[in-house]
Motif scaffolding. Structure first.
Motif, mmCIF file in Angstrom:
data_model
loop_
_atom_site.group_PDB
_atom_site.id
_atom_site.type_symbol
_atom_site.label_atom_id
_atom_site.label_comp_id
_atom_site.label_asym_id
_atom_site.label_seq_id
_atom_site.Cartn_x
_atom_site.Cartn_y
_atom_site.Cartn_z
ATOM 1 N N GLY A 1 18.161 11.572 -16.618
ATOM 2 C CA GLY A 1 18.303 11.730 -15.186
ATOM 3 C C GLY A 1 17.024 11.429 -14.441
ATOM 4 N N PHE A 2 17.024 11.783 -13.152
ATOM 5 C CA PHE A 2 15.920 11.481 -12.258
ATOM 6 C C PHE A 2 15.567 12.719 -11.444
ATOM 7 C CE2 PHE A 2 15.868 6.887 -12.787
ATOM 8 C CZ PHE A 2 17.144 6.632 -13.284
ATOM 9 N N LEU A 3 14.288 12.834 -11.093
ATOM 10 C CA LEU A 3 13.804 13.896 -10.219
ATOM 11 C C LEU A 3 13.111 13.269 -9.029
ATOM 12 C CD1 LEU A 3 12.174 16.288 -12.857
ATOM 13 C CD2 LEU A 3 14.319 16.663 -11.655
ATOM 14 N N ASN A 4 13.108 13.980 -7.911
ATOM 15 C CA ASN A 4 12.437 13.488 -6.715
ATOM 16 C C ASN A 4 11.586 14.608 -6.141
ATOM 17 O OD1 ASN A 4 11.737 11.747 -4.673
ATOM 18 N ND2 ASN A 4 13.497 12.235 -3.400
ATOM 19 N N VAL A 5 10.422 14.257 -5.578
ATOM 20 C CA VAL A 5 9.533 15.212 -4.953
ATOM 21 C C VAL A 5 9.194 14.700 -3.568
ATOM 22 C CG1 VAL A 5 7.413 16.538 -5.213
ATOM 23 C CG2 VAL A 5 8.498 15.555 -7.223
ATOM 24 N N ALA A 6 9.403 15.532 -2.572
ATOM 25 C CA ALA A 6 9.188 15.069 -1.202
ATOM 26 C C ALA A 6 7.745 14.644 -0.959
ATOM 27 C CB ALA A 6 9.581 16.175 -0.224
ATOM 28 N N ASP A 7 6.796 15.393 -1.516
ATOM 29 C CA ASP A 7 5.388 15.113 -1.241
ATOM 30 C C ASP A 7 4.893 13.836 -1.916
ATOM 31 O OD1 ASP A 7 5.228 17.347 0.290
ATOM 32 O OD2 ASP A 7 4.293 18.597 -1.250
#
Length: 222
Positions: free
Chosen positions: A48-54
């Motif tokens: 899967g994939f992860l996302n970080v706003a910063d």
């Protein structure tokens, strides 16, 4: 068997974050095909994939990708592994990987701490976790083993940690902890009778450090 007898059985070269210029990897088959893996008969367990706003891409696209894998080697027999990928301007590249245990999907908290829970073969289920933190210089591997030695004099006399612990890095505001049973010297390896402990941890100099121990005695027999 006491944990001290097997502590640091696997201090792996793959624990370090790659610092060289990495080759771009095509993640088109990340859900179905083992990538960057030495395992025989390898299958993808999770991906899967992860996302970080910063730190994520401007358009909100994923920032971290992963695979956990099952397979085997001649040395270990049935074993698992993980591969972490980082998105850079050049594309996707390997951030870290390891093939010394069985791994859960990674988690990422609000302090840019990336944790992959893992455990090794055998009844000890010793930790093969990996922990990384991102700062101005990029991702840094966090050392996770020394605290097991440092905590020994903080535990009640005659008690020890013989197996893997359950980490919780989910909430940086509440603090990081390791939950564990405690074994008496004459306990069987299967069964901890010395109560339990919640060990408060922090990160100092890119390593986990013990801040305190909260001990719960075993329940009294009626």
């Amino acid at each position: 068997m006491k944990r001290s007898a097997l502590l640091l059985a696997a201090t792996l070269p793959l624990f370090a974050v790659a610092t060289h210029a990495a080759e771009s990897v095509d993640l088109g088959d990340i859900a179905t095909t083992c990538l960057e893996s030495p395992l025989d008969n390898c299958t993808v367990h999770t991906a899967g994939f992860l996302n970080v706003a910063d730190f994520g891409e401007v358009d909100g696209s994923p920032f971290i990708a992963w695979q956990t894998q099952f397979g085997s080697t001649d040395l270990d027999g049935v074993i698992g592994g993980f591969v972490l990928f980082e998105h850079t301007p050049e594309g996707w590249s390997v951030l870290s990987k390891g093939f010394d245990g069985f791994f859960e999907p990674p988690s990422l908290n609000d302090d840019n701490l990336l944790h992959i829970a893992g455990y090794g073969q055998g009844t000890g289920a010793f930790n093969t976790d990996r922990l990384f933190q991102r700062g101005d210089a990029g991702w840094q591997a966090i050392e996770m083993d020394q605290w097991f030695t440092d905590v020994v004099p903080m535990l009640p006399a005659g008690l020890g940690i013989w197996k893997g612990v359950d980490y919780d890095f989910s909430n940086p505001y509440a603090g990081y902890v390791a939950n564990t049973g405690l074994w008496r010297d004459d306990d069987a390896n299967c069964c901890a009778t010395g109560g339990s402990a919640v060990i408060t941890l922090s990160i100092r100099d890119n390593a986990l450090a013990v801040e305190g121990v909260r001990y719960t005695p075993p329940a009294k027999s009626k």
